[in-house]
Design an enzyme around this catalytic site. Structure first.
Site, PDB file in Angstrom:
ATOM      1  N   GLU A  34      41.951  59.384  62.877  1.00 56.66           N
ATOM      2  CA  GLU A  34      40.723  59.403  61.818  1.00 56.66           C
ATOM      3  C   GLU A  34      41.493  57.349  60.876  1.00 56.66           C
ATOM      4  O   GLU A  34      42.139  57.527  61.165  1.00 56.66           O
ATOM      5  CB  GLU A  34      41.211  60.221  60.724  1.00 56.66           C
ATOM      6  N   ARG A 263      56.030  65.939  67.499  1.00 53.81           N
ATOM      7  CA  ARG A 263      55.209  64.603  67.168  1.00 53.81           C
ATOM      8  C   ARG A 263      56.785  63.344  67.013  1.00 53.81           C
ATOM      9  O   ARG A 263      57.939  64.379  67.193  1.00 53.81           O
ATOM     10  CB  ARG A 263      54.795  64.731  66.258  1.00 53.81           C
ATOM     11  N   LYS A 273      50.955  58.535  56.842  1.00 54.90           N
ATOM     12  CA  LYS A 273      49.748  57.705  55.838  1.00 54.90           C
ATOM     13  C   LYS A 273      49.563  57.444  54.792  1.00 54.90           C
ATOM     14  O   LYS A 273      49.772  56.092  54.158  1.00 54.90           O
ATOM     15  CB  LYS A 273      48.352  58.208  56.652  1.00 54.90           C
TER      16      LYS A 273
END
Length: 558
Positions: A34, A263, A273
């Site tokens: 994104e 992850r 983020k």
């Protein structure tokens, strides 16, 4: 190659089976960031897996797409798009002609939503956010149906067109998939698939007032691009039933398979983020490319190499179990790579002047020094030596302990690549600080053993005072003092490391370092690895170096 290195991870085993069985003639993966922030080391794992698997199966025509999931224009920016492209290329991967945007498919996504409405599988909900949240229930309580759930397809089509044409305020209506409000999986309780934003998009301008939700758009984008394996991190495991439902219930040209992997989490940092953006916006760091951040742009500026990051990702491996990796492993891989490729130079960070009393005024000799003992082809370089040199302040002690082998009264020390120096005397200022040391050089000792009666057990780095280049050195350290900043009771900022940046403005460098191009990395002998700052270092004009990593893990003792 060892058996352990030959062993495939579970994703590669699945892909090997799909190829050998003929299920797929080629593999198509995708990396779908994104564009709402800069990539960090966690994204590097996804990049290496998706692009790496495609590379490994290139002979079969496999490929990896770079696709920007730009479905939320409120948080997205072209700056992020360009930074992501740069980071992926820097890591060593190429998407070729396969660059896509979710916004490329907005017409298709809209048509899929209309198809669901016509089949009675989606409806427009006019409840408030609070009402929908309350009706959703929780893991122990089933949700309750929306009063709009049984609206006719005709009415829903009309309402959806009204959403599209800007007939609702932002947040005034959502399109929801009609699935199961009693599902034990919260993601299946009639999830929102379109919302009203009424904002322009960086790619489509003012065409759209509505935008698809990620969980709706993502599987359709994969299917549209005929992705075979949609590889994502474990937090999307609970979203897989919705992923499959969307693909099964919309007019799609293919059926991708979603597979989840753990992850990457690292000690002494945060990889949210939102939290990284907070550090940037509040001015706690200098920007997204601050060398203390785990962003790829920050790591690049600090002097990390893509090879070291790829080696680290390979060593961490691909599993289904979440864990936190010690950042020391990343630093180990970085040192291992830099030790092979970084040329050696001498730099004095805390300079103390040394005067060679028996050296002729104006005389200069060139000492021959190795560029990299780990690389025979790196050769040697000439380094000027004159009457005055700088050494590190802690390489001289007035009252040295027994096992201190550097310079001090009654001591001798060798200059790296040069002569042995014998102590004569030292000077102090009014405050009692040593400001200069006087020595004599011993002729014939370059590359030779000390003469009889002289003990010399150490070699120190140095810089000729006459030829030295002034520099600013930035000593970067870990951004947080706690291994798990997110777990701290006072929040991640409660363990911010106030000593994560130390400036050394009076450093003295070997002359060639002043001419080094921005971004080049060196080993400062006996000090650590340093990178010419990509933002402020100007070759031949201004020397600014960032510490990449120490020669050893100084935190191991803490």
């Amino acid at each position: 190659m060892s058996n352990s290195e030959d062993k495939k991870d579970f994703i590669r085993e699945i892909i090997a089976e799909d190829l050998s069985s003929g299920k797929h003639a080629a593999i198509i993966t995708r990396f779908p960031p994104e564009p709402n922030g800069y990539l960090h080391i966690g994204h590097a794992k996804a990049i290496c897996i998706n692009f790496g698997i495609a590379q490994e199966n290139q002979a079969q025509g496999s490929r990896c797409h770079l696709r920007f999931d730009d479905t939320n224009p409120i948080k997205e920016d072209v700056e992020y798009v360009e930074s992501i492209k740069k980071d992926v290329e820097w890591l060593g991967f190429d998407w070729g002609e396969n660059l896509f945007f979710a916004s490329d498919y907005f017409d298709y996504l809209y048509d899929c939503a209309v198809s669901l409405i016509k089949e009675g599988k989606a409806y427009v909900d006019l409840q408030t956010v609070e009402e929908m949240r309350e009706a959703r229930g929780n893991v122990n309580t089933p949700g309750t149906d929306s009063p709009y759930r049984d609206t006719t397809p005709e009415e829903n089509l009309s309402l959806f067109e009204k959403m599209r044409d800007g007939g609702f305020e932002a947040g005034g209506a959502v399109l929801r998939a009609k699935i199961d409000m009693a599902s034990p999986n919260m993601n299946m309780r009639d999830p929102a698939i379109y919302r009203v934003l009424n904002v322009d998009h960086h790619n489509t301008g003012d065409k759209w007032k509505i935008y698809p939700m990620y969980d709706f758009a993502h599987p359709l984008e994969d299917a549209k691009e005929k992705v075979t394996h949609s590889l994502c991190s474990l937090e999307f495991e609970d979203h897989r039933p919705l992923y499959d439902w969307v693909v099964a219930n919309c007019p799609t040209p293919s059926t991708p398979r979603q597979i989840e992997f753990s992850r990457l989490n690292l000690t002494y940092t945060v990889m949210s983020k939102r939290k990284l953006l907070q550090l940037v916006e509040e001015g706690i760091v200098s920007g997204w490319n601050d060398p203390r951040l785990p962003t790829l742009s920050g790591m690049r500026r600090r002097g990390y190499t893509p090879e070291a990051i790829r080696n680290f990702i390979k060593k961490v491996g691909v599993t289904k179990f979440n864990a936190t990796t010690d950042v020391a492993l990343l630093e180990f891989e970085l040192r291992a790579h830099l030790n092979k490729i970084a040329q050696r130079r001498m730099a004095v960070l805390d300079p103390l002047k040394v005067v060679i009393d028996n050296w002729a005024e104006g005389s200069v000799e060139e000492m021959e020094c190795q560029n990299n003992p780990e690389d025979p082809e790196a050769g040697t370089r000439k380094v000027a030596l004159g009457k005055e040199v700088y050494i590190e302040r802690d390489d001289f002690m007035e009252d040295p302990p027994k096992k201190y082998f550097r310079l001090g009264p009654g001591r001798a020390v060798r200059l790296r690549g040069g002569y042995i120096l014998q102590y004569v005397s030292h000077e102090k200022d009014e405050a009692g600080n040593v400001i200069a040391v006087h020595v004599e050089f011993l002729p014939g000792t370059v590359g030779q053993s000390p003469p009889e009666g002289v003990k010399c057990k150490a070699a120190i780095h140095w810089v000729s005072a006459e030829h030295a280049v002034d520099a600013e050195i930035r000593l970067y350290d870990r951004l947080f003092t706690a291994e798990s900043p997110d777990a701290e009771e006072g929040g991640f900022m409660s363990c911010f490391n106030e000593e994560s940046l130390e400036l050394k403005s009076g450093a003295k460098l070997e002359p060639s370092l002043g001419e080094a191009p921005a971004g080049s990395v060196f080993q400062f002998e006996r000090v650590g690895y340093f990178c010419a700052d990509s933002e402020e270092h100007i070759s031949g004009e201004k020397a600014v170096f960032n510490r990449t990593v120490g020669l050893r893990d100084s935190w191991a003792k803490k």
